[in-house]
Scaffold this motif. Structure first.
Motif, PDB file in Angstrom:
ATOM      1  N   ALA A  67       0.668  -1.450   0.122  1.00 23.84           N
ATOM      2  CA  ALA A  67      -0.333  -0.236   0.224  1.00 23.84           C
ATOM      3  C   ALA A  67       0.923   1.704  -0.545  1.00 23.84           C
ATOM      4  O   ALA A  67       2.315   0.878   0.498  1.00 23.84           O
ATOM      5  N   HIS A  69       1.525   5.140   2.138  1.00 20.30           N
ATOM      6  CA  HIS A  69       1.468   4.503   3.793  1.00 20.30           C
ATOM      7  C   HIS A  69       0.646   6.294   3.823  1.00 20.30           C
ATOM      8  O   HIS A  69       1.051   7.479   2.945  1.00 20.30           O
ATOM      9  N   ASN A  85      -3.820   1.641  -3.310  1.00 17.40           N
ATOM     10  CA  ASN A  85      -5.187   0.965  -2.705  1.00 17.40           C
ATOM     11  C   ASN A  85      -6.347   1.224  -2.881  1.00 17.40           C
ATOM     12  O   ASN A  85      -6.587  -0.102  -1.914  1.00 17.40           O
ATOM     13  N   SER A 108      -4.979  -3.412   7.002  1.00 20.02           N
ATOM     14  CA  SER A 108      -5.466  -2.992   7.430  1.00 20.02           C
ATOM     15  C   SER A 108      -4.695  -2.044   7.923  1.00 20.02           C
ATOM     16  O   SER A 108      -3.501  -2.110   7.954  1.00 20.02           O
ATOM     17  N   LYS A 146      -8.046   3.007   2.311  1.00 19.09           N
ATOM     18  CA  LYS A 146      -7.479   1.678   3.258  1.00 19.09           C
ATOM     19  C   LYS A 146      -9.021   1.638   3.313  1.00 19.09           C
ATOM     20  O   LYS A 146      -9.514   0.362   3.448  1.00 19.09           O
TER      21      LYS A 146
END
Length: 317
Positions: A67, A69, A85, A108, A146
């Protein structure tokens, strides 16, 4: 099982991939940056690549830990977060459904639970956060995407029956906190094991447990953090005088901290309750605040990794 592990060059991936192999699984590591655990350089946003990997590698299950972040917000536009994402998660889910998979594990984040109000910690009591907390109002593009990815997992479960386990991990990054320089990095991390942190090893172990347990007939989200010693009735006291509450639970804490020149938190504004993961998934973090104090008592190294100079492979490359 033959596992596709996304984010294999990242901080979690470098611990999770060897753990999966030690448990007897075959691992194909996918990441945008090279790394010791990465077989394929590429993005989850590339659907053609995902389909090819499923076909060529005979993928039987996915652990999706790749992902963009929160620290990436300064480096990438919002659309990149959507591409990776959200669209990337959908690509993996659709490929998993097409391959007839019965389980899908996604990393997650507790960040999607932190609204601006929770972030401000303005109330008279610590906010108690668990899987029932809400409404979910993420405050940045990371949390928004997310949360959207979790929604995609739920839709795929409802429409196609694939079991999805969503692991909302608390903090386990090794570097210093870019938003809190009030205490030295190790001291701050040690404090967070009371209410908002776990080790990267525990985070990896939780993913293995989620993968290997009986596939759920639903989509479940679990908050992952070291078990807090506190209870909800202590929320006001934690906000008012956290050190006093801590010493009630751990009478040696103040003295052990003083030996190292550390400080206990004076106020705690939020507490993560990871009890559901223990009750339903059978997972409990091995490292908790008691382990921190045991290391202090024995004058040993901390049972967590602190690396103030850590830079993610995606940034280095």
């Amino acid at each position: 099982m033959r596992i596709l592990l996304t984010g294999s060059s990242g901080w979690l991936g470098r611990f999770l991939a060897p753990m999966l192999r030690a448990a007897g699984h075959g691992v194909t590591g996918l990441d945008i940056a090279p790394g010791a655990e990465t077989d394929i350089i590429g993005s989850v946003a590339d659907r053609t690549l995902i389909d090819r990997l499923f076909a060529e590698r005979g993928i039987e299950a996915v652990i999706h830990s790749g992902a963009l972040h929160k620290p990436d917000i300064v480096r990438y536009p919002a659309r990149s977060f959507i591409d990776v994402n959200v669209t990337g998660t959908l690509n993996l889910l659709e490929a998993a459904v097409a391959a007839g998979h019965d389980r899908f594990v996604m990393t997650s984040t507790t960040s999607l639970m932190i609204s601006q109000a929770v972030r401000d910690e303005a109330g008279d009591a610590a906010v108690w956060l668990d899987e029932q907390s809400g409404p979910l109002e993420p405050r940045n593009i990371y949390g928004v995407t997310k949360l959207a990815a979790e929604g995609l997992c739920r839709v795929q479960q409802l429409e196609h029956g694939i079991g999805c386990t969503l692991l909302r991990t608390a903090r386990f990054f090794p570097e210093d906190d870019d938003s809190d320089g009030s205490l030295p990095g190790q001291n701050l991390k040690a404090n967070e094991f009371l209410h908002r942190r776990l080790t990267v090893e525990d985070a990896a172990r939780a993913h293995l447990v989620a993968l290997e347990r009986t596939p759920p007939a639903q989509c479940e989200a679990y908050l992952l953090s070291a078990p807090t010693p506190f209870v909800r009735d202590e929320a006001e006291a934690l906000k008012r005088d956290a050190a006093a509450v801590i010493v009630r639970h751990f009478p040696e804490a103040a003295e052990l901290y003083a030996r190292r020149g550390w400080q206990l938190p004076t106020s705690i504004g939020r507490v993560y309750d990871a009890g559901l993961a223990q009750r339903q998934m059978g997972f409990r973090c091995e490292t908790d605040f008691a382990a921190i104090l045991a290391s202090l008592r024995a004058d040993m190294a901390m049972p967590f990794i602190h690396d103030a100079n850590y830079v993610s492979p995606a940034v280095r490359n």
